[in-house]
Scaffold this active site. Structure first.
Site, PDB file in Angstrom:
ATOM      1  CE  LYS A 121      65.959 -78.196 -11.073  1.00 11.08           C
ATOM      2  NZ  LYS A 121      66.458 -76.827 -11.146  1.00 11.08           N
TER       3      LYS A 121
ATOM      4  CE  LYS B 109      67.215 -79.421 -14.672  1.00 11.92           C
ATOM      5  NZ  LYS B 109      67.424 -78.110 -14.192  1.00 11.92           N
TER       6      LYS B 109
HETATM    7  C1  PBG Z   1      68.975 -74.485 -11.209  1.00 15.49           C
HETATM    8  C2  PBG Z   1      69.063 -75.381 -12.384  1.00 15.49           C
HETATM    9  C3  PBG Z   1      69.723 -76.604 -12.378  1.00 15.49           C
HETATM   10  C4  PBG Z   1      69.678 -77.081 -13.680  1.00 15.49           C
HETATM   11  C5  PBG Z   1      68.955 -76.157 -14.454  1.00 15.49           C
HETATM   12  N1  PBG Z   1      68.567 -75.105 -13.621  1.00 15.49           N
HETATM   13  C6  PBG Z   1      70.488 -77.299 -11.312  1.00 15.49           C
HETATM   14  C7  PBG Z   1      69.928 -77.482  -9.981  1.00 15.49           C
HETATM   15  O1  PBG Z   1      68.726 -77.451  -9.740  1.00 15.49           O
HETATM   16  O2  PBG Z   1      70.750 -77.674  -9.078  1.00 15.49           O
HETATM   17  C8  PBG Z   1      70.304 -78.362 -14.109  1.00 15.49           C
HETATM   18  C9  PBG Z   1      70.631 -78.508 -15.544  1.00 15.49           C
HETATM   19  C10 PBG Z   1      71.557 -79.616 -15.854  1.00 15.49           C
HETATM   20  O3  PBG Z   1      72.008 -80.382 -14.981  1.00 15.49           O
HETATM   21  O4  PBG Z   1      71.879 -79.750 -17.047  1.00 15.49           O
HETATM   22  N2  PBG Z   1      67.854 -73.842 -10.893  1.00 15.49           N
END
Ligand code: PBG
Length: 342
Positions: free
Chosen positions: A211, A265
């Site tokens: 991520k 992601k």
């Molecule tokens: C937070 C989380 C995020 C997303 C999913 N879980 C955002 C972040 O890490 O700030 C992002 C999902 C998206 O942008 O569609 N743990």
């Protein structure tokens, strides 16, 4: 073949090769279908939905046109619709107002929090639907970070203690897949051990293994009420967009810690990572086409600059081509409907 025949053969081959036309197979629809290498089906879709307080609420998220926050009852109805469309899994994200946020993200451990209530509602309304829940503290912390803070530091192990509690809480409410998105080190093993100890051996883990610290999460943070709250950025725990080999190591570690599935992601800017992880490790690999990617397509389509439906289909197919087993996408119901219509 004697020498004379061979001499004859070479120019013939050259003539034949000149006749090689890649376009021959593209001429007709049946032929294109026949040689198509990848397919996208409804089985590839995971639908992320936002949950909010109240009842009968479907509240639009301004930065994600077409996406709403559902009250728990509406989340149940939405899951029923998704199940009827054949979507295998919904992923739940809560909108939490400032009143329920604190330093430790304590609301994550409340057995009656939004996510737990939504799990129970969806299990009742759509019993054959898979339910995925996000494990991270950011929907619940006053500072908007995924972990517990001391000064400016996000504490790894103190966060894991909270994440274990959050995971057990969600498993008890009936979720099927725990998806840790927090990027703390060692949390997969810790969560797996706790789940097994509490009798949730069947609950799966999809690790957000790779991520990245991305600008593409902006609209999501609006949707869950974290944008105003977030202090600083997440670069001390989410990955540097410059790194690829590190993603392989992250995925390797999470699998060694007994993750059942791996997620990458954001999605489209990181298709190379999906490809490398799938090629190298062969585990079920998913990609999250995140909120910013959704917003870009919708904004361009709303301006008439691209054909939104076609752009979505093409994007999702690119994930399949990169080796993804499935895609988390806010477009899931629309795509499922389009696929059903043929
Ligand atoms: C937070 C989380 C995020 C997303 C999913 N879980 C955002 C972040 O890490 O700030 C992002 C999902 C998206 O942008 O569609 N743990």
């Amino acid at each position: 073949m004697d020498l004379e025949a061979r001499r004859q053969f070479a120019p013939d081959m050259i003539e034949i090769l000149k006749g090689r036309r890649m376009r021959r197979l593209r001429r007709t629809a049946w032929s294109r279908r026949l040689v198509r290498e990848n397919t996208l089906t409804v089985d590839d879709l995971i639908w992320p939905i936002f949950v909010t307080e109240g009842s009968g609420v479907r509240e639009p998220v301004p930065s994600m046109p077409g996406v709403v926050r559902h009250s728990v009852d509406e989340a149940g109805a939405a899951a029923e619709e998704a199940a009827a469309l054949g979507i295998p899994v919904v992923a739940l994200f809560p909108y939490t107002g400032p009143d329920k946020r604190d330093e430790m993200g304590s609301e994550a451990l409340n057995p009656d929090n939004l996510v737990c209530r939504a799990c129970r509602e969806i299990s009742a309304k759509a019993p054959n639907m898979g339910i995925m829940t996000d494990v991270a503290l950011d929907p619940y912390t006053s500072h908007g970070h995924d972990g517990v803070m001391a000064g400016d530091e996000i504490l790894n192990d103190a966060t894991i203690a909270q994440l274990i509690g959050q995971s057990i809480n969600q498993a008890a409410a009936g979720c099927d897949i725990i998806a840790p998105s927090d990027m703390m080190d060692g949390r997969i093993a810790a969560i797996r051990k706790a789940l097994d100890r509490e009798g949730y051996e069947h609950v799966q883990i999809m690790a957000y293994a790779a991520k990245y610290a991305s600008a593409f999460y902006g609209p999501f943070r609006d949707a869950v009420g974290a944008s105003g709250a977030l202090r600083g950025d997440k670069r001390t725990y989410q990955m540097d967009p410059a790194n690829g080999l590190e993603a392989l190591r992250e995925a390797e570690i999470d699998l060694a810690e007994a993750a059942d599935m791996i997620m990458v992601k954001p999605g489209m800017p990181y298709l190379d990572i999906v490809w490398r992880i799938k090629e190298r490790l062969g585990a079920p690999t998913f990609a999250y086409m995140v909120s910013g990617e959704y917003a870009m397509i919708e904004a361009a389509a709303a301006n008439g600059w691209i054909d939104g439906d076609k752009a979505v289909m093409e994007s999702l197919m690119s994930f399949k081509r990169a080796g993804a087993d499935g895609i988390l996408t806010y477009h899931a119901p629309r795509v499922a409907r389009a696929l059903a219509a043929g």
